[in-house]
Design a protein around this motif. Structure first.
Motif, PDB file in Angstrom:
ATOM      1  N   THR A   1       0.855  -1.188   0.000  1.00 50.17           N
ATOM      2  CA  THR A   1       0.000   0.000   0.000  1.00 50.17           C
ATOM      3  C   THR A   1       0.886   1.232   0.000  1.00 50.17           C
ATOM      4  O   THR A   1       1.712   1.406   0.896  1.00 50.17           O
TER       5      THR A   1
ATOM      6  N   PRO B   1       0.995   5.562  -0.578  1.00 50.22           N
ATOM      7  CA  PRO B   1       0.310   6.835  -0.810  1.00 50.22           C
ATOM      8  C   PRO B   1       0.753   7.437  -2.142  1.00 50.22           C
ATOM      9  O   PRO B   1       1.940   7.427  -2.484  1.00 50.22           O
TER      10      PRO B   1
ATOM     11  N   VAL C   1      -4.230   6.395  -2.899  1.00 48.17           N
ATOM     12  CA  VAL C   1      -3.263   5.351  -2.584  1.00 48.17           C
ATOM     13  C   VAL C   1      -3.241   4.329  -3.714  1.00 48.17           C
ATOM     14  O   VAL C   1      -4.208   4.190  -4.468  1.00 48.17           O
TER      15      VAL C   1
ATOM     16  N   GLU D   1      -8.853   6.915  -5.412  1.00 40.28           N
ATOM     17  CA  GLU D   1      -9.019   8.248  -4.846  1.00 40.28           C
ATOM     18  C   GLU D   1     -10.361   8.314  -4.134  1.00 40.28           C
ATOM     19  O   GLU D   1     -11.305   7.607  -4.502  1.00 40.28           O
TER      20      GLU D   1
END
Length: 349
Positions: A219, A221, A226, A248
């Motif tokens: 994961t 950002p 993300v 988003e």
């Protein structure tokens, strides 16, 4: 990954057999049969949201922690200062059980007091939380946490649903359903929107709603959202490898997929762009790989390589990676190899 589909099919067949049998034998009214069907469908939705999908193995991410301290999770969410996060986590749990408090007294006339509804709501959500705990014990890891704050929110939601019903009844017995229909419509639409938002309240849940057979391995950002990197699912694509999903947040609609890219395990470099940023990633296929360096415009950008061989680099600008820079693979012995992989383009939604 076990989805609700086989369970829902079996439960629906059994329900129809029993409903039809009792309907003819007891001469149940059409209205009561409709209420029973709505309640059954609602229970399936609750089970789907709270218990499924069930993973067979742990994906290597952080294990969720159980919470037995009242209001600990609620206070942590409120301190975050995000209204949308408050709505999805606290409001979602409250709204989830509001239909329970609304429908139970309509189906079972003796269950028609705040005390009885409070107890039924508490027992219902306790059953859900206990099921999560028992399934986690069987799996050997906590796939869904037991949280006493969920008990509180769900029980409050049950009381709110019952209060709405009492208000509707207070409007008068004559032509009650005419007066009730706008409120009922609001409850139904709100429930649908609440479910839709809850199912997309986090990037992980949004990804699960699209493909529940895989779980995120990475994961990252990126820009306003993300990126989740998952294995590709052989049930949905013939391309074996890994897939990057960029999500988003879209207001009350929750997290939505904006772009994807696939690494087909052919030693390729994949990328996707979002709001003037570029996400570069790939799978090295080299067990000796330690990190990856990307050089462009006189600057270096570095990424470590994880246990699955996945690496990722975020560039704070839009970049055509096939012609705008060079990639190097750093090995554990300190040697450096040049990466000249074929580039996979992203699919933007």
């Amino acid at each position: 990954m076990l989805t609700i589909t086989p369970f829902a099919v079996v439960a629906t067949v059994l329900y129809l057999i029993l409903a039809i049998g009792f309907g003819f034998k007891k001469k149940v009214s059409i209205w009561r049969q409709v209420l029973s069907l709505l309640f059954f469908a609602y229970l399936l939705v609750v089970v789907d949201i709270t218990l499924f999908p069930i993973p067979y193995t742990h994906n290597g991410g952080d294990i969720q922690a159980n919470n037995l301290i009242p209001f600990k999770t609620i206070m942590a969410i409120l301190k975050d200062g995000s209204l949308s996060n408050d709505f999805s986590n606290i409001g979602g749990n409250v709204l989830l059980f509001a239909p329970f408090g609304f429908l139970i007294p309509l189906l079972f006339r003796k269950q028609n007091s705040y005390i009885k509804i409070l107890l039924l709501g508490f027992l219902g959500t306790l059953c859900v939380e206990s099921s999560q705990f028992m399934i986690s014990a069987i799996l050997g890891f906590t796939y869904r946490s037991f949280d006493v704050d969920d008990l509180i929110c769900n029980t409050v939601g049950t009381l709110i649903g019952y209060a709405i019903l009492r208000v509707c009844r207070y409007l008068g017995q004559k032509r009650m359903w005419v007066k009730l229909s706008p409120i009922l419509a609001v409850v139904v639409v709100g429930g649908i929107l609440g479910y839709e938002y809850t199912s997309h309240s986090t990037p992980e849940r949004a990804q699960e709603s699209m493909d529940s057979n895989v779980l995120p391995l990475v994961t990252v950002p990126l820009s306003k959202g993300v990126v989740l990197v998952t294995p590709t699912d052989p049930k949905t694509t013939t391309k074996a490898g890994y897939e990057a999903w960029y999500f988003e947040k879209s207001g009350l609609l929750g997290w939505r997929l904006k772009a994807t890219s696939i690494d087909e395990l052919n030693h390729s470099v994949s990328s996707l762009t979002a709001n003037e940023q570029t996400f570069i990633w790939g799978v090295t296929g080299n067990s000796n790989a330690e990190s990856v360096l990307y050089r462009t415009k006189g600057k270096f950008y570095k990424s470590s390589v994880n246990a699955q061989g996945i690496w990722d680099i975020v560039l704070p600008f839009t970049q055509n990676i096939s012609s705008g820079g060079s990639l190097s693979l750093v090995l554990h012995n300190g040697k450096t190899d040049t990466l000249a992989f074929q580039t996979n383009k992203n699919n933007e939604n």
